[in-house]
Design a protein around this motif. Sequence first.
Motif, short mmCIF file in Angstrom:
data_model
loop_
_atom_site.label_atom_id
_atom_site.label_comp_id
_atom_site.label_asym_id
_atom_site.label_seq_id
_atom_site.Cartn_x
_atom_site.Cartn_y
_atom_site.Cartn_z
N PHE A 179 55.66 66.99 55.46
CA PHE A 179 55.67 65.53 55.60
C PHE A 179 56.15 64.85 54.32
N LEU A 180 55.67 65.31 53.17
CA LEU A 180 55.99 64.64 51.92
C LEU A 180 57.21 65.21 51.22
N LEU A 181 57.62 66.42 51.59
CA LEU A 181 58.83 67.01 51.04
C LEU A 181 59.83 67.24 52.17
N THR A 182 60.91 67.95 51.89
CA THR A 182 61.92 68.19 52.93
C THR A 182 61.37 69.13 53.99
N THR A 183 61.58 68.78 55.27
CA THR A 183 61.11 69.60 56.37
C THR A 183 61.84 70.94 56.39
N GLN A 184 61.07 72.03 56.46
CA GLN A 184 61.63 73.38 56.51
C GLN A 184 61.34 73.99 57.88
N GLN A 185 62.37 74.63 58.46
CA GLN A 185 62.25 75.15 59.81
C GLN A 185 61.23 76.28 59.91
N SER A 186 61.14 77.12 58.87
CA SER A 186 60.17 78.22 58.90
C SER A 186 58.74 77.69 58.93
N ILE A 187 58.48 76.64 58.14
CA ILE A 187 57.14 76.04 58.15
C ILE A 187 56.87 75.36 59.48
N THR A 188 57.89 74.71 60.05
CA THR A 188 57.72 74.06 61.35
C THR A 188 57.36 75.08 62.43
N ALA A 189 57.97 76.26 62.38
CA ALA A 189 57.65 77.32 63.36
C ALA A 189 56.19 77.76 63.22
N LEU A 190 55.72 77.90 61.98
CA LEU A 190 54.32 78.27 61.77
C LEU A 190 53.38 77.18 62.28
N ILE A 191 53.75 75.94 62.03
CA ILE A 191 52.91 74.83 62.49
C ILE A 191 52.83 74.81 64.02
N LEU A 192 53.93 75.15 64.70
CA LEU A 192 53.90 75.21 66.16
C LEU A 192 52.96 76.30 66.65
N ILE A 193 52.94 77.44 65.95
CA ILE A 193 51.99 78.51 66.31
C ILE A 193 50.56 78.02 66.10
N PHE A 194 50.31 77.36 64.98
CA PHE A 194 48.99 76.81 64.72
C PHE A 194 48.62 75.76 65.78
N THR A 195 49.62 75.01 66.24
CA THR A 195 49.37 74.00 67.26
C THR A 195 48.85 74.64 68.54
N GLY A 196 49.42 75.80 68.92
CA GLY A 196 48.93 76.50 70.11
C GLY A 196 47.48 76.92 69.97
N VAL A 197 47.11 77.43 68.80
CA VAL A 197 45.72 77.86 68.57
C VAL A 197 44.79 76.65 68.61
N LEU A 198 45.17 75.56 67.96
CA LEU A 198 44.34 74.36 67.94
C LEU A 198 44.23 73.72 69.32
N PHE A 199 45.29 73.85 70.12
CA PHE A 199 45.23 73.32 71.50
C PHE A 199 44.22 74.11 72.34
N ILE A 200 44.19 75.43 72.16
CA ILE A 200 43.20 76.24 72.87
C ILE A 200 41.79 75.84 72.44
N ASP A 201 41.62 75.60 71.14
CA ASP A 201 40.31 75.16 70.65
C ASP A 201 39.93 73.81 71.24
N MET A 202 40.90 72.92 71.41
CA MET A 202 40.63 71.61 72.01
C MET A 202 40.17 71.77 73.46
N ILE A 203 40.76 72.71 74.19
CA ILE A 203 40.35 72.95 75.58
C ILE A 203 38.92 73.48 75.64
N THR A 204 38.57 74.37 74.71
CA THR A 204 37.21 74.94 74.73
C THR A 204 36.15 73.88 74.45
N LYS A 205 36.53 72.79 73.78
CA LYS A 205 35.54 71.75 73.49
C LYS A 205 35.08 71.03 74.75
N PHE A 206 35.84 71.12 75.83
CA PHE A 206 35.41 70.54 77.10
C PHE A 206 34.28 71.34 77.74
#
Length: 310
Positions: A78-105
């Motif tokens: 966000f504060l520096l130049t966007t890097q594609q490798s970091i974006t790919a990792l963040i997308l993987i983390f997004t999947g894990v966090l989305f599963i955690d959000m579903i379990t909260k129901f």
Amino acid sequence: AYKRWSKIRKLASLITRLKDMSDNKLERKDSVIQKIRETKQTFWEKMVIDPDSQTKQIFDLFVSFVLIFDILLSNFNFLLTTQQSITALILIFTGVLFIDMITKFFQPYSVRNIKITTPSRIVLNYLTTTFVFDLCAIFPFFLFLENLYWLRLILLLHFDEASTRITNFLCLIISYIIPVSKPALQGINRLIKFTLALMVLLHIFACIWANLGNAPGGWVSQKADLLSDKMDDTIYLASLYWSMTIFSTIGYGDIVPTSISDCIFTMIIFLVGVCMFSYLLGNVNGLVQQMNSRENIKSKQKQDLEDWLL
């Protein structure tokens, strides 16, 4: 008159039998509806997750590590130049966090030390508390507009919970390796949790300082000899070094602010750094005193035993 009375009796018995048949049908219908409701209730009750189960605790610990790394990487992009490798990792983390959000129901919650396990109340509680914040933070809006990376910073609302899980896990490992007293273990717990918060804060401040330095006439242009390639990684390391020197109240003066915004940000970091560094020294001092007091108690007990034997 007798014939009329017998007809009335037959009619009354017929009406009674029809009424009984309708009542039986209604009872059967009600029983079927009740069974369906019980089946549905049993299904949803089976979906409720036990937060004390070993599987859930391991998953929560894994999610806590993912959340910490997501906060670190999102700030960098966000504060520096966007890097594609970091974006790919963040997308993987997004999947894990989305599963955690579903379990909260399906995760029970407590109100005044009373565990609520009713599925409808669990869903309603999550929808009315942190669901909107979690959705805004986890959904990858940055894929459509890079300026929306700041929404990932909402994950900082869960930092305390995540750091508590990680700290408890590390303290559990320490207690198995080194036998320590309960007060000392509590001091180690506070120290580890504070260190995690300090690391994340140093990273955020370093990213902000690097962003300020990339501005025209910023400190990066003043350090052309040190930052000859001007790569984001090099600028970030220099910013992290600067943040650590300011936080530790050393301040070598090799990297200095070059604008009013830099000066204001430096003063804010200096004030925060003094408070946190003092708190850190106080915790370390208290931990050492607790460990020394335990050793003193042991030596005194040993001396008393020797005096009694003699």
